[in-house]
Design an enzyme around this catalytic site. Structure first.
Site, PDB file in Angstrom:
ATOM      1  N   HIS A  68       0.838  -1.204   0.000  1.00 19.61           N
ATOM      2  CA  HIS A  68       0.000   0.000   0.000  1.00 19.61           C
ATOM      3  C   HIS A  68       0.870   1.250   0.000  1.00 19.61           C
ATOM      4  O   HIS A  68       2.101   1.159  -0.060  1.00 19.61           O
ATOM      5  CB  HIS A  68      -1.019  -0.018   1.141  1.00 19.61           C
ATOM      6  CG  HIS A  68      -0.420  -0.059   2.521  1.00 19.61           C
ATOM      7  ND1 HIS A  68       0.342   0.959   3.025  1.00 19.61           N
ATOM      8  CD2 HIS A  68      -0.487  -0.994   3.499  1.00 19.61           C
ATOM      9  CE1 HIS A  68       0.720   0.666   4.260  1.00 19.61           C
ATOM     10  NE2 HIS A  68       0.237  -0.519   4.570  1.00 19.61           N
ATOM     11  N   HIS A  73       3.979   1.510   2.334  1.00 19.64           N
ATOM     12  CA  HIS A  73       5.152   0.768   1.861  1.00 19.64           C
ATOM     13  C   HIS A  73       5.786   1.507   0.689  1.00 19.64           C
ATOM     14  O   HIS A  73       7.005   1.586   0.570  1.00 19.64           O
ATOM     15  CB  HIS A  73       4.759  -0.628   1.369  1.00 19.64           C
ATOM     16  CG  HIS A  73       4.041  -1.460   2.390  1.00 19.64           C
ATOM     17  ND1 HIS A  73       2.836  -2.060   2.150  1.00 19.64           N
ATOM     18  CD2 HIS A  73       4.362  -1.773   3.658  1.00 19.64           C
ATOM     19  CE1 HIS A  73       2.455  -2.728   3.219  1.00 19.64           C
ATOM     20  NE2 HIS A  73       3.353  -2.562   4.167  1.00 19.64           N
ATOM     21  N   CYS A 117       0.856  -8.511  21.528  1.00 21.37           N
ATOM     22  CA  CYS A 117       0.054  -7.954  20.429  1.00 21.37           C
ATOM     23  C   CYS A 117       0.446  -8.674  19.145  1.00 21.37           C
ATOM     24  O   CYS A 117       1.606  -8.647  18.740  1.00 21.37           O
ATOM     25  CB  CYS A 117       0.283  -6.445  20.278  1.00 21.37           C
ATOM     26  SG  CYS A 117      -0.505  -5.811  18.777  1.00 21.37           S
ATOM     27  N   CYS A 130       1.792  -6.280  16.353  1.00 22.63           N
ATOM     28  CA  CYS A 130       3.194  -5.860  16.513  1.00 22.63           C
ATOM     29  C   CYS A 130       4.118  -7.066  16.542  1.00 22.63           C
ATOM     30  O   CYS A 130       5.331  -6.918  16.437  1.00 22.63           O
ATOM     31  CB  CYS A 130       3.411  -5.103  17.813  1.00 22.63           C
ATOM     32  SG  CYS A 130       2.476  -3.602  17.982  1.00 22.63           S
ATOM     33  N   CYS A 176      -3.542  -1.912  22.202  1.00 21.45           N
ATOM     34  CA  CYS A 176      -2.365  -1.518  21.434  1.00 21.45           C
ATOM     35  C   CYS A 176      -2.750  -0.279  20.621  1.00 21.45           C
ATOM     36  O   CYS A 176      -3.719  -0.322  19.866  1.00 21.45           O
ATOM     37  CB  CYS A 176      -1.935  -2.633  20.486  1.00 21.45           C
ATOM     38  SG  CYS A 176      -0.794  -2.035  19.237  1.00 21.45           S
ATOM     39  N   HIS A 183      -2.637  -0.953  16.689  1.00 17.58           N
ATOM     40  CA  HIS A 183      -3.565  -1.891  16.055  1.00 17.58           C
ATOM     41  C   HIS A 183      -4.958  -1.833  16.647  1.00 17.58           C
ATOM     42  O   HIS A 183      -5.854  -2.550  16.224  1.00 17.58           O
ATOM     43  CB  HIS A 183      -2.996  -3.313  16.109  1.00 17.58           C
ATOM     44  CG  HIS A 183      -1.713  -3.416  15.344  1.00 17.58           C
ATOM     45  ND1 HIS A 183      -0.483  -3.262  15.922  1.00 17.58           N
ATOM     46  CD2 HIS A 183      -1.492  -3.579  14.018  1.00 17.58           C
ATOM     47  CE1 HIS A 183       0.453  -3.349  14.993  1.00 17.58           C
ATOM     48  NE2 HIS A 183      -0.127  -3.529  13.822  1.00 17.58           N
ATOM     49  N   LYS A 193      -3.696   6.001  10.917  1.00 17.01           N
ATOM     50  CA  LYS A 193      -2.555   5.503  10.164  1.00 17.01           C
ATOM     51  C   LYS A 193      -3.072   4.521   9.119  1.00 17.01           C
ATOM     52  O   LYS A 193      -3.931   3.706   9.414  1.00 17.01           O
ATOM     53  CB  LYS A 193      -1.593   4.782  11.108  1.00 17.01           C
ATOM     54  CG  LYS A 193      -0.400   4.197  10.390  1.00 17.01           C
ATOM     55  CD  LYS A 193       0.354   3.211  11.269  1.00 17.01           C
ATOM     56  CE  LYS A 193       1.341   2.419  10.427  1.00 17.01           C
ATOM     57  NZ  LYS A 193       1.724   1.152  11.015  1.00 17.01           N
ATOM     58  N   LYS A 211      -2.943  -2.183   6.883  1.00 14.28           N
ATOM     59  CA  LYS A 211      -3.822  -3.251   6.429  1.00 14.28           C
ATOM     60  C   LYS A 211      -4.740  -3.715   7.542  1.00 14.28           C
ATOM     61  O   LYS A 211      -5.862  -4.123   7.300  1.00 14.28           O
ATOM     62  CB  LYS A 211      -3.012  -4.413   5.869  1.00 14.28           C
ATOM     63  CG  LYS A 211      -1.906  -4.877   6.766  1.00 14.28           C
ATOM     64  CD  LYS A 211      -0.690  -5.259   5.959  1.00 14.28           C
ATOM     65  CE  LYS A 211       0.512  -5.379   6.892  1.00 14.28           C
ATOM     66  NZ  LYS A 211       1.749  -5.402   6.187  1.00 14.28           N
TER      67      LYS A 211
HETATM   68  O1  ME8 Z   1       6.831  -3.998  10.192  1.00 15.01           O
HETATM   69  N1  ME8 Z   1       2.820   5.469   6.667  1.00 15.01           N
HETATM   70  O2  ME8 Z   1       6.391  -4.883   8.098  1.00 15.01           O
HETATM   71  P1  ME8 Z   1       5.136  -4.007   7.620  1.00 15.01           P
HETATM   72  C1  ME8 Z   1       4.121   5.385   6.365  1.00 15.01           C
HETATM   73  N2  ME8 Z   1       8.008  -6.897   8.607  1.00 15.01           N
HETATM   74  N3  ME8 Z   1       4.793   4.216   6.232  1.00 15.01           N
HETATM   75  C2  ME8 Z   1       4.115   3.078   6.415  1.00 15.01           C
HETATM   76  C3  ME8 Z   1       2.739   3.081   6.752  1.00 15.01           C
HETATM   77  C4  ME8 Z   1       2.087   4.357   6.870  1.00 15.01           C
HETATM   78  N4  ME8 Z   1       0.803   4.490   7.128  1.00 15.01           N
HETATM   79  N5  ME8 Z   1       2.347   1.806   6.869  1.00 15.01           N
HETATM   80  C5  ME8 Z   1       3.435   1.021   6.616  1.00 15.01           C
HETATM   81  C6  ME8 Z   1       7.037  -4.810   9.312  1.00 15.01           C
HETATM   82  N6  ME8 Z   1       4.501   1.784   6.334  1.00 15.01           N
HETATM   83  C7  ME8 Z   1       8.161  -5.801   9.475  1.00 15.01           C
HETATM   84  C8  ME8 Z   1       9.475  -5.084   9.252  1.00 15.01           C
HETATM   85  S1  ME8 Z   1      12.134  -4.992   9.037  1.00 15.01           S
HETATM   86  C9  ME8 Z   1      13.425  -5.890   9.513  1.00 15.01           C
HETATM   87  C10 ME8 Z   1      10.701  -5.916   9.417  1.00 15.01           C
HETATM   88  C11 ME8 Z   1       5.842   1.295   5.964  1.00 15.01           C
HETATM   89  O3  ME8 Z   1       4.661  -4.654   6.378  1.00 15.01           O
HETATM   90  C12 ME8 Z   1       6.906   1.826   6.908  1.00 15.01           C
HETATM   91  O4  ME8 Z   1       8.151   1.699   6.284  1.00 15.01           O
HETATM   92  O5  ME8 Z   1       4.191  -3.794   8.715  1.00 15.01           O
HETATM   93  C13 ME8 Z   1       6.805   0.845   8.053  1.00 15.01           C
HETATM   94  O6  ME8 Z   1       7.938   0.884   8.906  1.00 15.01           O
HETATM   95  C14 ME8 Z   1       6.677  -0.448   7.295  1.00 15.01           C
HETATM   96  O7  ME8 Z   1       5.870  -0.116   6.150  1.00 15.01           O
HETATM   97  C15 ME8 Z   1       6.035  -1.577   8.078  1.00 15.01           C
HETATM   98  O8  ME8 Z   1       5.803  -2.633   7.182  1.00 15.01           O
END
Ligand code: ME8
Length: 644
Positions: A17, A20, A125, A128, A142, A145, A294, A297
């Protein structure tokens, strides 16, 4: 100099999304920028594929976890090229070499005595994928979430994180750039001011099967962070790969604030236990919000990058994301703001400058860039502004202030547009005696456009290539250009043939975008605590409306007001200079306001707020959750113009 830049590896429990896309576009832009500075760059992204969430999503889809992970990981891999994002590696935590590296590292840290078996009970959680402390909960939930964490009690393996607490505090204090922006460094130091607990790194296989088995106890799999964080090492061939030797010392991670703790605390202590130097820098950004929550998903308010690309185009999306968010702070996404940026910054400012300049070169100089003749002060001023822009832009890009870097480019764009108005090439073209002056003006426009196109390359690669091609620079040649050798004035060869093409950006209207984020907003005057009043919109007569003197005000300076979290003191031109106090400090940094045009109620009685007298009110939209967006004008207007 070299750079190893990474994004988080994204969970494969749902599709890519906008959040990301933002982080990955930032990493791509930064990679392109450092390459443009002749540096050697390695850029890695990927997917995080183990854990409860993914096992659950696969079960819900009725397929084995690996098949599910393959499917979603492919969506991420396919999404990035659509946004002109070009990572060097895409790592998956199910890759065999990653699994092997995680197991080797676990064994090494275990052998060292830094992993032990203990028992744990706490509130977990799932979102998280970690236990939360009481302090982190909001009304027992949390905050990220909005879910109730589950009480869980079990035997598990722990990493002796506490052992490295003092070292970590010392490292952060001695390396002020280790975690930026500073607010996140302070957040981490404040967290570290309390004793650090050891980190639970395993799950019993009976509860979670979809993970990497611990090499020293087959009854357990490793817990998400001890698997995921290691991608940054396994991706470059730790422990003895050539790339690892070359790139580890220049590693910079980009994340959002949701995963600050794992990256700022777990990861450096894990590296320390391994006997490795910590990464060089951690860059932390805020959230993209939609309807004030925020985007995520689990909340279900996501915006798909592919749809945005179709609606607005890749470069508009990339420009918008980098220009609208001040790195580190939250930003709001809406179709209206992206359309406004497209129409004002891209179609109006940049697009007009580009098409007017090329059309004039075509018409008045037979389609070739003419040689400049004697210079007048305004020619020198434009050349000087364009060259110093390159330096200022680079400094901002280096510090992740992308919005400021773009503001620098846009101030030259607006200067060049004014230069056209004051030099009136169409008048010069009527008098053959004025051809030398006309040629000088046209040359200065072409050269300014070349420099603007060059600095836009990291942000808008397609637009930049189009601009270069129009100025007669072939893609093969342009690909070899860099900021150091080509970010200087005077490289356009007189006589070069320009190529007239389509306009860079169309103007958009509401049909673009599908109103993904309908926001009920009320227009309200933003001022300070005591006189803030919502204008309850009932029916008023035209005469009542006429009593309001609404003016375009251009903000020329902004500063925080001592002891107030909400108030900013603004200096505006409307067209005379005046001071206005606005209750917007929670939503805007003073620096990002300078240069903006807003709508002001100009005939209010002055009011004193926290010792500062305010001579007007700025209009802003406040939605149901109380968040503010300042009023703005799609295209530049004369400060002081009446709004009616
Ligand atoms: O946390 N605004 O994966 P994830 C800005 N797998 N950036 C956002 C966002 C938002 N609303 N939502 C997501 C994980 N992001 C772990 C990470 S790393 C070793 C493991 C972006 O799929 C942002 O970069 O939940 C956030 O840190 C990341 O997606 C979280 O992705």
């Amino acid at each position: 100099m070299s750079l190893y830049i990474t994004t988080p590896i994204y969970y494969v429990n749902a599709q890519p999304h906008l959040g990301h896309a933002y982080t990955t576009i930032v990493a791509d832009t930064y990679s392109r920028f450092r390459r443009l500075c002749k540096e050697d760059v390695r850029f890695q992204t990927g997917t995080d594929e183990h854990g409860d969430k993914i096992a659950e999503a696969a079960a819900a889809a009725g397929i084995p976890p690996k098949e599910y992970a393959d499917r979603i990981s492919r969506l991420f891999q396919e999404a990035w090229p659509l946004l002109n994002i070009e990572p060097d590696t895409f790592i998956r935590t199910t890759d065999a070499h990653h699994v092997k590296t995680v197991q080797e590292i676990l064994q090494k840290v275990h052998d060292k005595g830094d992993i032990y078996l203990g028992s744990y009970s706490g509130l977990y959680c799932r979102g998280c994928e970690r236990f939360l402390t009481d302090k982190e909960l909001v009304d027992g939930h949390c905050p990220d979430h909005q879910a109730l964490p589950q009480p869980i009690s079990e035997s598990n393996y722990f990493f002796r994180m506490s052992k490295y607490q003092e070292w970590l505090i010392d490292h952060i204090e001695k390396n002020p750039d280790f975690i930026t922006p500073e607010r996140y460094k302070n957040e981490v130091l404040s967290f570290l001011s309390e004793p650090l607990e050891d980190l639970c790194i395993s799950r019993p296989k009976s509860r979670l099967d979809w993970g990497i088995p611990l090499p020293f106890d087959a009854g357990f799999v490793t817990y998400v962070w001890f698997d995921a964080l290691i991608n940054y090492l396994s991706g470059i061939g730790y422990p003895d790969g050539e790339e690892f030797n070359h790139y580890w010392s220049v590693a910079e991670h980009i994340i959002a604030k949701d995963i600050l703790k794992p990256h700022a605390i777990y990861w450096p202590t894990m590296l320390r236990a391994l006997g490795l130097a910590p990464y060089k820098r951690l860059h932390v950004h805020g959230y993209w919000n939609i309807n004030e929550a925020k985007m995520s998903k689990s909340i279900g308010n996501v915006v798909r990058p592919e749809t945005l690309r179709q609606d607005f185009g890749v470069d508009t999306l990339r420009y918008f994301l980098l220009r609208e968010m001040s790195f580190g702070l939250d930003a709001s996404f809406s179709d209206e703001t992206i359309i406004a940026r497209q129409n004002s910054d891209l179609a109006n400012d940049l697009g007009n400058l580009f098409s007017r300049s090329l059309t004039m070169i075509n018409k008045f100089a037979k389609g070739t860039v003419p040689a400049p003749a004697d210079l007048e002060p305004q020619d020198r001023a434009l050349a000087e502004a364009a060259t110093s822009m390159v330096a200022a832009y680079s400094a901002h890009m280096k510090s992740f202030a992308f919005h400021r870097a773009l503001q620098e480019a846009w101030s030259v764009i607006s200067l060049a547009n004014k230069y056209i108005v004051t030099s009136e090439p169409w008048v010069l073209a009527k008098d053959p005696a004025k051809t030398p002056r006309l040629n000088t003006v046209l040359y200065h426009l072409a050269e300014t456009l070349r420099l603007i196109g060059l600095v836009l390359l990291p942000v808008m690669p397609e637009t930049s290539m189009k601009m270069a091609a129009a100025l007669g620079i072939t893609p093969e040649v342009f690909r070899k250009h860099n900021l150091i050798d080509h970010g200087i004035w005077g490289l356009t060869e007189p006589g070069v043939k320009i190529q007239l093409g389509a306009s860079l950006f169309p103007r958009l209207d509401k049909k673009n975008g599908q109103n993904r984020s309908p926001q009920k907003q009320k227009v309200q005057a933003v001022s300070g605590e005591s006189i803030e009043a919502e204008s309850d919109i009932g029916l008023i007569s035209f005469d009542d409306f006429r009593k309001l003197d609404l003016r375009v005000a251009e903000i020329t300076a902004a500063e925080k007001i001592d002891k107030s979290d909400r108030l900013l003191k603004l200096t505006v031109m409307a067209p005379e200079e005046r001071t206005v106090v606005a209750g917007i400090a929670e939503y805007y940094e003073p620096e990002e306001l300078v240069g903006r045009q807003v709508i002001m109620v100009a005939n209010l009685k002055p009011a004193k707020l926290m010792g500062v007298t305010s001579h007007g009110m700025i209009l802003a939209a406040r939605d149901e959750k109380g968040r503010l967006t300042l009023s703005s004008l799609a295209a530049g207007a004369m400060p002081g113009s009446k709004v009616s």
